[in-house]
Design a protein around this motif. Structure first.
Motif, short mmCIF file in Angstrom:
data_model
loop_
_atom_site.label_atom_id
_atom_site.label_comp_id
_atom_site.label_asym_id
_atom_site.label_seq_id
_atom_site.Cartn_x
_atom_site.Cartn_y
_atom_site.Cartn_z
N LEU A 158 0.82 -1.21 0.00
CA LEU A 158 0.00 0.00 0.00
C LEU A 158 0.85 1.26 0.00
O LEU A 158 1.97 1.27 0.50
CB LEU A 158 -0.89 0.04 1.24
CG LEU A 158 -2.11 -0.85 1.30
CD1 LEU A 158 -2.69 -0.86 2.70
CD2 LEU A 158 -3.16 -0.38 0.30
N SER B 105 -3.37 5.08 -1.28
CA SER B 105 -4.16 3.89 -1.60
C SER B 105 -4.80 3.30 -0.37
O SER B 105 -5.87 2.70 -0.45
CB SER B 105 -3.32 2.84 -2.33
OG SER B 105 -2.28 2.37 -1.52
N TYR C 72 -7.97 4.89 -0.03
CA TYR C 72 -8.85 4.49 -1.13
C TYR C 72 -9.58 3.19 -0.78
O TYR C 72 -10.74 2.99 -1.15
CB TYR C 72 -8.02 4.31 -2.40
CG TYR C 72 -8.82 3.90 -3.62
CD1 TYR C 72 -9.61 4.83 -4.31
CD2 TYR C 72 -8.77 2.60 -4.10
CE1 TYR C 72 -10.34 4.45 -5.43
CE2 TYR C 72 -9.50 2.22 -5.23
CZ TYR C 72 -10.28 3.15 -5.88
OH TYR C 72 -11.00 2.78 -7.00
N TYR C 73 -8.90 2.32 -0.01
CA TYR C 73 -9.47 1.02 0.31
C TYR C 73 -10.10 0.94 1.71
O TYR C 73 -10.94 0.07 1.95
CB TYR C 73 -8.39 -0.06 0.22
CG TYR C 73 -7.88 -0.27 -1.18
CD1 TYR C 73 -8.74 -0.60 -2.22
CD2 TYR C 73 -6.52 -0.15 -1.47
CE1 TYR C 73 -8.27 -0.79 -3.51
CE2 TYR C 73 -6.04 -0.35 -2.76
CZ TYR C 73 -6.92 -0.67 -3.77
OH TYR C 73 -6.46 -0.86 -5.05
#
Length: 212
Positions: free
Chosen positions: A45, A49, A52-53
């Motif tokens: 990661l 990101s 984002y998740y």
């Protein structure tokens, strides 16, 4: 699309890598002290990101719990659903606890993550993905203890929601006590620890005899 839904669409190997790294961090440091920066640095990661998740660290922790724990492998619920007498239900409950403890003890990470769950405030155990994870146990527990009420094994003077909350609270405390002594105990001592723990749960939520 929610962050976790995006994460679920990642290729399995990358998803497993991220969750393995996070599981080790949570297991070694607990929830409060786990470092997102360490997880990001050791996984695939980036900081951007990650968000984002996942919404936040709690969201990631819930994903880890879903990844590591299988409610139906961790505990044999099926044997409890068709118990016909109070004695049979509590005997099967004790056997299921013993099997669960034995399974968990073979994977130190499970023990540590279980302790991390028990240390979360009740409000956080009901939020987001952690709440979704806990809901699986609530659903199964509701079925077991409602059946227990029907056959006279579980007290009926309290709503099932209160019964489950009491069982969860006592079980967390009892499990910490048992697992803290597990590695130093032989088979007889482990059986005694489990029997004592189940007796504590039964005394709190078990149906009392008319003379009690």
């Amino acid at each position: 699309m929610s962050p976790l839904k995006r994460f679920e669409r990642l290729e399995p190997e990358r998803r497993a890598n991220i969750l393995d790294v996070a599981a080790e961090e949570f297991a070694s440091k607990g929830y409060d002290n786990a470092s997102l920066n360490q997880i990001i640095a050791k996984s695939t990661l980036s900081k951007s990101s990650f968000y984002y998740y996942f919404h936040d660290k709690l969201d990631l922790f819930g994903a880890v719990l879903q990844f590591v724990f299988d409610p139906d492998r961790l505990f044999d619920w099926g044997t409890l659903y068709d118990a016909r007498t109070p004695a049979e239900l509590w005997q099967r409950f004790e056997l299921a606890i013993a099997a669960s403890m034995e399974h968990t003890s073979r994977e130190p990470r499970l023990v540590a993550l279980g302790q991390a769950i028990s240390q979360l405030p009740e409000a956080l155990r009901q939020e987001g993905s952690v709440g979704g994870f806990m809901a699986q146990f609530v659903e199964r527990g509701t079925r077991v203890f409602t059946h227990g009420q029907e056959i006279g094994a579980v007290r009926t003077d309290l709503p099932i929601g209160v019964i489950l909350e009491l069982v969860t609270t006592v079980n967390f405390v009892v499990s910490r006590h048992i697992m803290g002594r597990w590695s130093e105990s032989d088979g007889h001592e482990r059986a005694t620890l489990i029997a004592t723990g189940v007796d504590a749960i039964r005394r709190v939520v078990g149906q009392r005899a008319p003379s009690d």
